[in-house]
Scaffold this motif. Structure first.
Motif, mmCIF file in Angstrom:
data_model
loop_
_atom_site.group_PDB
_atom_site.id
_atom_site.type_symbol
_atom_site.label_atom_id
_atom_site.label_comp_id
_atom_site.label_asym_id
_atom_site.label_seq_id
_atom_site.Cartn_x
_atom_site.Cartn_y
_atom_site.Cartn_z
ATOM 1 N N LEU A 639 0.855 -1.182 0.000
ATOM 2 C CA LEU A 639 0.000 0.000 0.000
ATOM 3 C C LEU A 639 0.890 1.231 0.000
ATOM 4 O O LEU A 639 1.771 1.371 0.848
ATOM 5 N N PRO A 641 1.213 5.597 -0.556
ATOM 6 C CA PRO A 641 0.463 6.849 -0.563
ATOM 7 C C PRO A 641 0.589 7.616 -1.885
ATOM 8 O O PRO A 641 -0.206 8.499 -2.160
ATOM 9 N N GLU A 642 1.586 7.269 -2.686
ATOM 10 C CA GLU A 642 1.861 8.045 -3.899
ATOM 11 C C GLU A 642 2.353 7.129 -5.004
ATOM 12 O O GLU A 642 3.011 6.122 -4.756
ATOM 13 N N ILE A 665 -1.413 -1.187 -4.169
ATOM 14 C CA ILE A 665 -2.630 -0.393 -3.993
ATOM 15 C C ILE A 665 -2.193 1.026 -3.645
ATOM 16 O O ILE A 665 -1.474 1.240 -2.667
ATOM 17 N N ILE A 666 -2.588 1.968 -4.475
ATOM 18 C CA ILE A 666 -2.320 3.365 -4.170
ATOM 19 C C ILE A 666 -3.437 3.857 -3.270
ATOM 20 O O ILE A 666 -4.607 3.755 -3.636
ATOM 21 N N THR A 667 -3.090 4.329 -2.083
ATOM 22 C CA THR A 667 -4.129 4.858 -1.197
ATOM 23 C C THR A 667 -3.889 6.346 -1.062
ATOM 24 O O THR A 667 -3.171 6.791 -0.171
ATOM 25 N N PRO A 668 -4.471 7.141 -1.950
ATOM 26 C CA PRO A 668 -4.158 8.568 -1.953
ATOM 27 C C PRO A 668 -4.590 9.261 -0.677
ATOM 28 O O PRO A 668 -4.198 10.401 -0.432
ATOM 29 N N TYR A 669 -5.398 8.601 0.123
ATOM 30 C CA TYR A 669 -5.824 9.255 1.365
ATOM 31 C C TYR A 669 -4.978 8.803 2.543
ATOM 32 O O TYR A 669 -5.284 9.098 3.687
ATOM 33 N N ARG A 670 -3.929 8.041 2.248
ATOM 34 C CA ARG A 670 -2.888 7.727 3.213
ATOM 35 C C ARG A 670 -3.315 6.796 4.346
ATOM 36 O O ARG A 670 -2.543 6.531 5.236
ATOM 37 N N ILE A 672 -4.069 3.163 5.899
ATOM 38 C CA ILE A 672 -3.507 1.853 5.574
ATOM 39 C C ILE A 672 -4.509 0.757 5.902
ATOM 40 O O ILE A 672 -4.831 -0.090 5.077
ATOM 41 N N ALA A 674 -7.890 0.651 6.656
ATOM 42 C CA ALA A 674 -9.197 0.549 6.009
ATOM 43 C C ALA A 674 -9.089 0.015 4.575
ATOM 44 O O ALA A 674 -9.800 -0.933 4.222
ATOM 45 N N PRO A 675 -8.211 0.560 3.715
ATOM 46 C CA PRO A 675 -8.150 0.015 2.357
ATOM 47 C C PRO A 675 -7.713 -1.446 2.319
ATOM 48 O O PRO A 675 -8.219 -2.220 1.509
ATOM 49 N N PHE B 82 -12.215 0.113 -5.547
ATOM 50 C CA PHE B 82 -10.865 0.123 -6.100
ATOM 51 C C PHE B 82 -10.959 0.365 -7.602
ATOM 52 O O PHE B 82 -11.854 -0.155 -8.266
ATOM 53 N N LEU B 90 -3.779 -1.140 -8.032
ATOM 54 C CA LEU B 90 -5.136 -0.694 -7.764
ATOM 55 C C LEU B 90 -5.072 0.670 -7.113
ATOM 56 O O LEU B 90 -4.078 1.034 -6.484
ATOM 57 N N LEU B 91 -6.158 1.410 -7.268
ATOM 58 C CA LEU B 91 -6.240 2.716 -6.636
ATOM 59 C C LEU B 91 -7.418 2.667 -5.680
ATOM 60 O O LEU B 91 -8.545 2.407 -6.101
ATOM 61 N N ALA B 92 -7.161 2.870 -4.395
ATOM 62 C CA ALA B 92 -8.249 2.838 -3.419
ATOM 63 C C ALA B 92 -9.040 4.137 -3.535
ATOM 64 O O ALA B 92 -8.462 5.223 -3.463
ATOM 65 N N ALA B 96 -13.146 3.155 -0.079
ATOM 66 C CA ALA B 96 -12.340 2.103 0.530
ATOM 67 C C ALA B 96 -11.764 2.538 1.863
ATOM 68 O O ALA B 96 -11.255 1.728 2.622
ATOM 69 N N LEU B 119 -8.401 14.418 1.531
ATOM 70 C CA LEU B 119 -7.719 14.968 0.378
ATOM 71 C C LEU B 119 -6.690 13.964 -0.112
ATOM 72 O O LEU B 119 -6.000 13.338 0.677
ATOM 73 N N ALA B 120 -6.573 13.832 -1.420
ATOM 74 C CA ALA B 120 -5.603 12.909 -1.976
ATOM 75 C C ALA B 120 -4.197 13.476 -1.832
ATOM 76 O O ALA B 120 -4.012 14.694 -1.748
ATOM 77 N N SER B 121 -3.207 12.578 -1.801
ATOM 78 C CA SER B 121 -1.821 13.018 -1.627
ATOM 79 C C SER B 121 -1.415 13.995 -2.712
ATOM 80 O O SER B 121 -0.598 14.886 -2.492
ATOM 81 N N HIS B 444 2.946 10.825 9.945
ATOM 82 C CA HIS B 444 1.754 10.442 9.198
ATOM 83 C C HIS B 444 0.851 11.634 8.931
ATOM 84 O O HIS B 444 0.419 12.315 9.851
#
Lengths: 738, 738
Positions: A639, A641-642, A665-670, A672, A674-675, B82, B90-92, B96, B119-121, B444
């Protein structure tokens, strides 16, 4: 109640208080299913390589059977933690029960210093009581009641003025009659139910579980109140003699409860020895008071001394008389102790218990009747800062050593009377828990063979009530009668049904006796509930149905648990998994059952191992190596963030050799957790028949404060995955140096 | 400081505030080891069957790429959690990030309502501030200081009687000089360190990490006190105008801190907008007060109004003068805000930041000098229930709307000044944490791109201090100066070293300027620490070294962690495990490394799976099936309180088919966890090279209170096994129905 629907049970084995109640035996139908499941296993095992179950080490700890070798200190021999007599069986020694950590060991040793060393299960039979030991232990509650019962009776009557005090003797007579009837009634119960549990068992057995639970709820409240009331009355016996201590009432009471807690955690035998003497001392003191008192009264021709005039605040109504009767009847609390505790007697249990009960009731009647008469002749009336017994004793002996002896003996038996509740409360909870109506932890015997959880629960509840009422005895009395007379009524009504059902010799006579007792108790119950409702009885009237409801909810939960965990016959292998696999490969073994989490044999389990990787460090590689060496297919998930970080990670993965499939998996909302949980859920929904094993490294730190420096991903995952079926979490420990 | 030893850094990329700071890239030597480890893996993977890495499902969630199908409600489409653009990635989506449980979802939505959607990174770059927005956000602390700084100066002088007040203007002049020197000095810092972090970064970089940490500790205390002092002074501006509110000082202050907390958790941009207006309003209000005040003074020929006589309680010693100067210097707190916050400016960051700093210092000098002069001319003296500005404003405008406007603007900027600390405190902690001197959780970024952990920590600390001092501004001032001037001194001493080291153009001139600033600040620092020691400065003098010590301990822990988790070149396979196996069977693979927990590739791992079984129910059979289907050898262990129970269990085991080796442990003391842990420990000692996997079923209940009805054996095991190396715990979930 399935396990207890016995006949006239005198010849049933006494297994009821065994520590293995936590591990009930399998029923025949369960064994049948087990055999069937096992046959499916045979098929699974058959295809294994020949050496499959050769273990890399001997689980019997073969090494521990060698003679102890000198340690590096040269002299100390190795402490044996496990002994072994039979193959494939080890015996954990006392040392094996000590915690690993240093602080834990110190605590354990301290605890042992206070509570004594642990007792082996085999000691359970030796922890029985002779009659002469059982009498004081079980009767302290009953006999000590005479210290506040007559006073509670007079305290109500006096509200109608000193003239109403003439009714005290007739009312005391009624209470004595009640005592004899209920006592005789309980003699029959002891014989019929030699496993004890008294009212709860009898009412459940004959009237049904709801009545049994009502009786149990009544008794549970009664035991808690016994501790509170006895401690409160004991403290007021002390403060009657030493008025300077009055302001320490509450701390003294709490101290007394703490001592009782510690004493009872030590276990049943020591408790018996500790509490035998004071009861006998009290009996001697009370008899002394009666003899000297009546001698003095006889010398003046049994003439009644003048009563100080008291102004009436209420009219002498039937309500007041009934309330006085109900208050006086609290002298009987504790009469059920023997019937609950039959198994702690030495064999033949029921016979010894019955004899002890007869002795107890006889002594009670003598003391209660004698004291009531003496109080009447002495002409004393209730006083806020001085108990009646203290007043009578001061009159009889003047304030001096004999007076001090009477007060000390009274205080002692009152403070220790609570001990009866400590004997019975955990035992009652054990029986209720064995029927799945209470949390199973009340089945667990502590390492001193006492039911530690029940003992602690009782202490906490009693301390709270004692605090809430500021240690005032007379305020607690109204709460007291309702619970106990509910239990008496139900228990004896149950006996009537019992006799009718079994129709043994003289069953008519026996049923009539119990019926009469039940009716009398019912009258007291209704009287107490109605007349004392506003004074606090409403709490009990409300609490009993709530407790019964709670018990039924607990039972329902356990029933569902038993149903859910029951062994099921393996269903015929279906055509395939519930949802067809896409690209499932050649591992299309059939799965059994159509609901989730029902795999009972190895061929039902379809594995997929997932390794979440944050950074490629030693911890991650250990988790990957662990996962890859297990056997089932493995893939890794990262996972990020970017996007840039994800690319960087993938490069490192390529450098490593790309040995496992990697999903990013990109989690743009940072976030870990939950996604990751959502992703695992999606995987599960894709193929509900595949059991996911999530392998996470878990950093183990040496010092507690270091934990603040790490984010415990595995714990958070575990909490978040609580609701998700079909996900196993395996945490690979990585111990950090200090 | 390894990652920041840059040159004149104007052209370094601005990566410092990236969310991937939590995932630093691997160093080249780490990559080399990774390659080597990977080659060992190749050998392990080579022997696998061809289909070994064929997964039973597609981890890219292939199914989710299909067009959404109608749900059972017919209309609602499936929410995509996703998305996927590239293979294996994948993009959460935002969905997600929502928790699974119902209650959790409600909480999450409520939180979003207050704090805004995540907000997304990629939004991190957009969350930058223009100068006209940055000015009010970063200067509210600095400018608001004039509301209590002049008063703090006078409050000390007045102790020496009203005659001493004549010294106010010269002292104010000295403070103005200090402001200009320090401001110019910081202009040079902003240019030299465009990544921000101000004092901490500069001092670490030039003087070494210990000095950097001392500066950081000073600033950390300063930020906490900024919040407390500003809120306290803001509330007293309100209560000066509305005396009726004085008794609500503490609740009002806590409310203000709560509002700041929520506002800042929303993230940097919104916070900027929210806090831009009040600063400008305050500047307008202050200028208005100065203009009208000086006009009135001019009309009376700048004659000083009579001062009410004040009795001296101390002599006019040098100590009092120095103390007054140090108190007045608190007007400068906040001057470092810009240098810490360079990265939040729009590009070119350092240039915009420097311009903003110049503006800020200019406004500060005008307001401070003007207010000091006006206070002097007005002849007012400090008063416990009325601030000086309030007195001057009442004199200038009479009590009316204009007075109200001045007070409201003052209160507003003071209450919001704390916001500067909310910008800088988490950012400082981020830099400290990036250097491993603070817990990594401060790295974080929350889902609003704000450092939530730092924001929450600041609020809690400030609220505690505010409560402890009952919201009294003048009591907090003595604590205030020490921390901030320590940071100023170290930061500018660091700049001197910086210039000497780099020897760029005009380095002598630049070093001289910073050196002068540093010396002045050092004088203030020593003055404040010495003269205010007894009044509270000792807390700060004590706290700073303790914080530095704590930071060094944290760093040491992380260093050890990095060392422990560092990838190690796989050692040459040794002759065998550390302790030779007895009866190890044919699985004698070589193990690498000689210390425990160092397995980095699959062939290093030697498995043994242990399944503790209490009862043969579905949960136990699932755990057994899971374990047996994994692959490695398995055996079961049963802990029994009694011999009879053990025999009964063994019979059931035979009925099932005795498919696995069963070891029985009799624990006569009825404990379960401790003997099991000791047993596992003994197994581990027997063969330290074998990794034990303990498979335990874990009952999952639907309702929280049901947890009380079960003994969570797996949790207790996990806690007890914390210290034990080489034991993996895998919990197989068994979900119970409600």
């Amino acid at each position: 109640m399935g396990r207890d629907e016995g006949e006239d049970g005198a010849d049933r084995p006494t297994v009821t208080l065994s520590p293995s109640a936590e591990f009930p035996a399998l029923r025949p139908e369960e064994l049948a299913v087990l055999r069937e499941v096992g046959q499916r296993w045979s098929a699974a095992i058959r295809d294994r390589p020949a050496d499959w179950d050769e273990l890399p080490l001997d689980p019997s700890l073969d090494r521990y059977r060698h003679p102890p070798t000198p340690s590096r200190f040269g002299r100390l021999a190795r402490i044996e933690m496990f002994k072994s007599d039979e193959p494939d069986q080890l015996l954990a020694t006392e040392t094996a029960n000590l915690p690993q950590s240093g602080a834990g060991r110190v605590l354990a040793r301290l605890r042992r210093g206070i509570l004594g060393p642990p007792l082996a299960s085999t000691a359970v039979l030796q922890e029985r009581m002779r009659k002469l030991v059982a009498l004081p232990v079980l009767s302290s509650d009953l006999l000590s009641s005479v210290a506040y019962g007559p006073e509670a009776l007079l305290a109500v009557l006096v509200l109608a003025g000193s003239g109403a005090l003439n009714l005290a003797l007739p009312l005391a007579g009624a209470v004595v009659l009640l005592m004899i009837v209920v006592g005789t009634s309980y003699r029959q119960t002891v014989r019929a139910y030699p496993h004890g549990a008294g009212s709860y068992l009898v009412a459940s057995d004959s009237l049904g579980p709801r009545f049994g639970l009502a009786a149990a709820a009544g008794l549970i409240l009664d035991y808690v109140l016994t501790v509170s009331v006895s401690v409160a009355a004991g403290i007021s016996a002390i403060t009657s003699a030493l008025p300077g201590l009055t302001r320490f009432t509450v701390p003294l009471g709490l101290l007394a409860i703490a001592v009782l807690l510690a004493g009872n955690l030590r276990g049943v035998r020591v408790a018996g020895n500790l509490f035998a003497a004071p009861t006998y001392v009290f009996i001697v003191a009370a008899v002394l008071l009666l003899v000297v008192g009546f001698t003095q009264a006889g010398m003046r021709g049994f003439e009644r001394l003048p009563t100080p005039p008291v102004t009436a605040v209420e009219g002498l109504t039937v309500l007041v008389i009934l309330r006085a009767f109900a208050s006086g009847a609290t002298s009987m609390t504790g009469i059920e102790a023997v019937s609950n505790a039959v198994p702690v007697f030495k064999p033949v249990e029921w016979r010894n218990a019955r004899t002890t009960l007869t002795w107890m009731v006889s002594i009670l009647v003598v003391l209660f009747a004698g004291l009531s008469l003496l109080i009447h002749l002495s002409g004393v009336v209730p006083h806020p800062n001085q108990t009646l017994i203290s007043q009578v004793a001061r009159q009889t002996f003047r304030t001096g050593p004999w007076y001090g002896f009477i007060q000390a003996a009274t205080a002692m038996i009152l403070l220790l009377a609570a001990n009866t509740a400590y004997q019975d409360f955990p035992r009652l909870l054990f029986f209720v828990a064995r029927d799945d109506y209470a949390p199973r932890r009340f089945l667990h015997m502590g390492d001193r063979l006492a039911f530690s959880n029940g003992i602690i629960a009782l202490s906490v509840a009693a301390a709270i009530i004692f605090l809430a009422f500021g240690g005032a005895t007379q305020k607690l009395i109204p709460l007291y009668a309702v619970g106990v007379f509910l239990a008496f009524t139900l228990s004896q009504a149950g006996m009537v049904v019992h006799w009718r059902r079994h129709r043994g010799r003289h069953w008519h006579r026996r049923a009539a006796l119990n019926g009469f007792g039940s009716a009398l108790c019912a009258i007291v119950l209704v009287t107490a509930a109605v007349t004392k409702f506003g004074e606090g009885a409403w709490v009990v009237v409300l609490a009993i149905p709530l407790l019964v409801l709670l018990a039924l909810r607990i039972r329902r939960h356990y029933d569902r648990m038993h149903h859910a965990l029951a062994l099921r016959p393996p269903s015929v292998p279906a055509g395939g998994p519930g949802q067809p696999a896409e690209g499932g490969g050649p591992r299309d073994r059939a799965v059994g059952g159509d609901d989730q989490e029902s795999e009972q044999s190895p061929q039902d389990v379809r594995h997929l191992v997932v390794v979440p990787v944050a950074r490629l460090n030693l911890a991650a590689l250990r988790a990957l190596a662990y996962a890859a060496s297990l056997g089932p297919p493995v893939f890794a998930v990262h996972l990020s963030p970017e996007q840039e970080e994800a690319d960087r990670f993938r490069e490192a993965w390529q450098t490593w050799g790309d040995h496992l499939r990697l999903e990013t998996i990109i989690t743009p909302y940072r976030a870990i957790t939950a996604p990751l949980v959502q992703y695992l859920d999606s995987l599960h929904k894709l193929r509900p028949d595949v059991l996911l094993t999530v392998v996470v490294p878990e950093l183990m730190v040496k010092r507690p404060w270091h934990r603040l420096l790490h984010t415990p991903i595995d714990q958070r995952l575990r909490r978040a995955l609580r609701g998700l079926p079909g996900v196993v979490i395996a945490s690979v420990p990585v111990h950090l140096p200090e």
